[in-house]
Design an enzyme around this catalytic site. Structure first.
Site, short mmCIF file in Angstrom:
data_model
loop_
_atom_site.label_atom_id
_atom_site.label_comp_id
_atom_site.label_asym_id
_atom_site.label_seq_id
_atom_site.Cartn_x
_atom_site.Cartn_y
_atom_site.Cartn_z
N SER A 1 69.68 -88.36 -36.46
CA SER A 1 70.52 -88.15 -37.64
C SER A 1 70.59 -86.68 -37.98
O SER A 1 69.56 -86.01 -38.15
CB SER A 1 69.98 -88.93 -38.84
N LYS B 1 82.81 -86.81 -50.04
CA LYS B 1 81.44 -87.06 -50.50
C LYS B 1 80.43 -86.22 -49.72
O LYS B 1 79.38 -85.85 -50.25
CB LYS B 1 81.08 -88.54 -50.44
N ASP C 1 81.74 -91.24 -37.75
CA ASP C 1 82.36 -91.95 -38.88
C ASP C 1 83.82 -92.31 -38.61
O ASP C 1 84.41 -93.09 -39.36
CB ASP C 1 82.25 -91.13 -40.16
N SER D 1 76.13 -85.57 -34.38
CA SER D 1 77.00 -85.16 -35.50
C SER D 1 76.88 -83.67 -35.81
O SER D 1 76.71 -83.26 -36.96
CB SER D 1 76.66 -85.99 -36.75
#
Length: 417
Positions: free
Chosen positions: A145, A22, A293, A173
């Protein structure tokens, strides 16, 4: 709805058709829309998040864009719709309306975007569009983020003069930012990393590109967990459609699970997992800041194997679909595992457990509208016996066929009457 989950036998040899990524899908859909006619995306993920993106990109402004719980879509679409003279409303679930977006909105406003908050300052829903965008330089914190950064990056080539991003603080990330840059280059953009955490993006738009989406390395992590927890040494699981040189940062799962007894073999575009014999480490210490994740899966796996752990770099887990740190503390305790966090992004387990009389004798695992809560904890039925998963349909966010896949591999999955 609730599912009762149990393992009816050891997991032996099986082949798993993984869903498409995704993360790659959402980027490819947006880049294809920016490139215009002639672009195409094949093997797109079939899941709630991808469907939200596809519907939103077709939106004509007559109805609000509802991203439900899709954080990626909220951030990416806010940037994308800022380019348009048409005004659109973007909203989401109750949880989404409490997830901050002010950093991205401030950055976009500095580039000429017209965005207003419709309820609470700094949070969705938003009214976006109608401004006159221009390029320039933007400084923004990188600790919260990576999706803010990726959203800005992808509209950069469409701005006059291009875009320079100066990232402040530790980059959360980072692999997702690298993924975005690599995909932008595939669509013809110029992206350069300068010194001091600077990203320079040239103007010029994108070229039409046909892009095929790879299988999801994040989804593979649950099969790594199942292989690790399997009592049968020599268990083999073949996962389709994964490459060694993937753009997905979560391909690091292969390295992370190696100490937990899982060998990864790359064969003809697939990955084969083998459960090895031998002793396990007493503890596992890792910085998971680049791959948050994977954190829930690794926590659950280590608990199931009796391997103590200390996982750092997880401060942004509190602003995901749920506060994932608190959620894992709560739900793993129901199974007897007492994990703790230090309040600064490190989660530890020193091996402490509670007896069944203190834990839930018939545990019902809450999922908090978070797909990764369901998929990471369900395999613990292999070591803890039957458990019940509340709201199991949350897996549709990224892996709609998860329950059918684990049932095919030997688990019993039954809807509770």
């Amino acid at each position: 709805m609730r599912y009762n989950v149990n393992q009816r036998g050891p997991v032996g040899a099986c082949e798993v058709n993984l869903p498409a990524s995704k993360s790659l899908t959402n980027r490819a859909l947006l880049l294809s829309a920016l490139a215009g006619r002639g672009s195409s995306v094949s093997n797109a993920a079939v899941c709630d998040d991808a469907e939200v993106m596809q519907q939103a990109l077709r939106n004509d402004g007559s109805l609000p864009v509802d991203v439900h719980g899709a954080g990626t879509a909220m951030r990416f679409l806010t940037a994308y719709f800022s380019l348009s003279p048409m005004r659109r409303v973007i909203t989401g679930s109750e949880r989404m309306r409490h997830r901050p977006i002010g950093i991205l909105v401030d950055a976009l406003r500095s580039l000429g975007a017209e965005i207003s908050y419709m309820e609470s300052e700094g949070f969705p829903p938003l009214r976006v569009g109608g401004g006159v965008m221009h390029g320039g330089e933007v400084a923004l914190p990188a600790t919260v983020s990576s999706q803010y950064i990726s959203a800005l990056m992808m509209i950069g080539p469409c701005l006059s003069g291009g875009l320079t991003l100066r990232l402040e603080g530790h980059i959360a990330s980072r692999p997702y930012i690298e993924m975005t840059a690599a995909m932008m280059r595939l669509f013809g953009a110029t992206v350069r990393e300068g010194e001091g955490q600077v990203i320079e993006i040239g103007e010029g738009g994108y070229r039409a590109t046909a892009y095929s989406v790879e299988s999801d390395w994040s989804a593979s992590s649950y099969w790594y967990e199942i292989a690790a927890l399997s009592a049968a040494s020599g268990c083999t699981i073949r996962l389709t459609g994964l490459s060694r040189n993937s753009l997905q940062g979560d391909s690091a799962v292969a390295e992370l699970f190696a100490p937990l007894g899982i060998a990864t073999d790359y064969r003809d575009g697939d990955v084969v997992l083998t459960r090895k014999g031998g002793s396990l480490p007493e503890s596992l210490v890792r910085d998971l800041g680049a791959v948050p994740d994977l954190a829930q899966t690794l926590m659950a796996t280590c608990c199931g194997l009796g391997v103590r752990f200390s996982f750092s770099g997880l401060d942004n887990l509190r602003v995901k679909e749920t506060d994932r740190i608190t959620a894992m503390e709560t739900e793993l305790r129901k199974l007897g595992f007492v994990i703790k966090d230090d309040g600064a992004g490190t989660v530890n387990w020193d091996g402490r457990t509670v007896q069944a009389v203190q834990a839930d004798a018939h545990p019902v695992i809450a999922t908090y509208e978070d797909h990764r809560m369901a998929m990471s904890i369900a395999p613990l039925a292999m070591v803890k016996g039957p458990l019940t998963v509340d709201n199991p349909e949350v897996v549709a966010k990224s892996y709609p066929g998860y329950w059918q896949a684990i049932a095919k591999a030997g688990f019993t999955v039954k809807e509770e009457a």
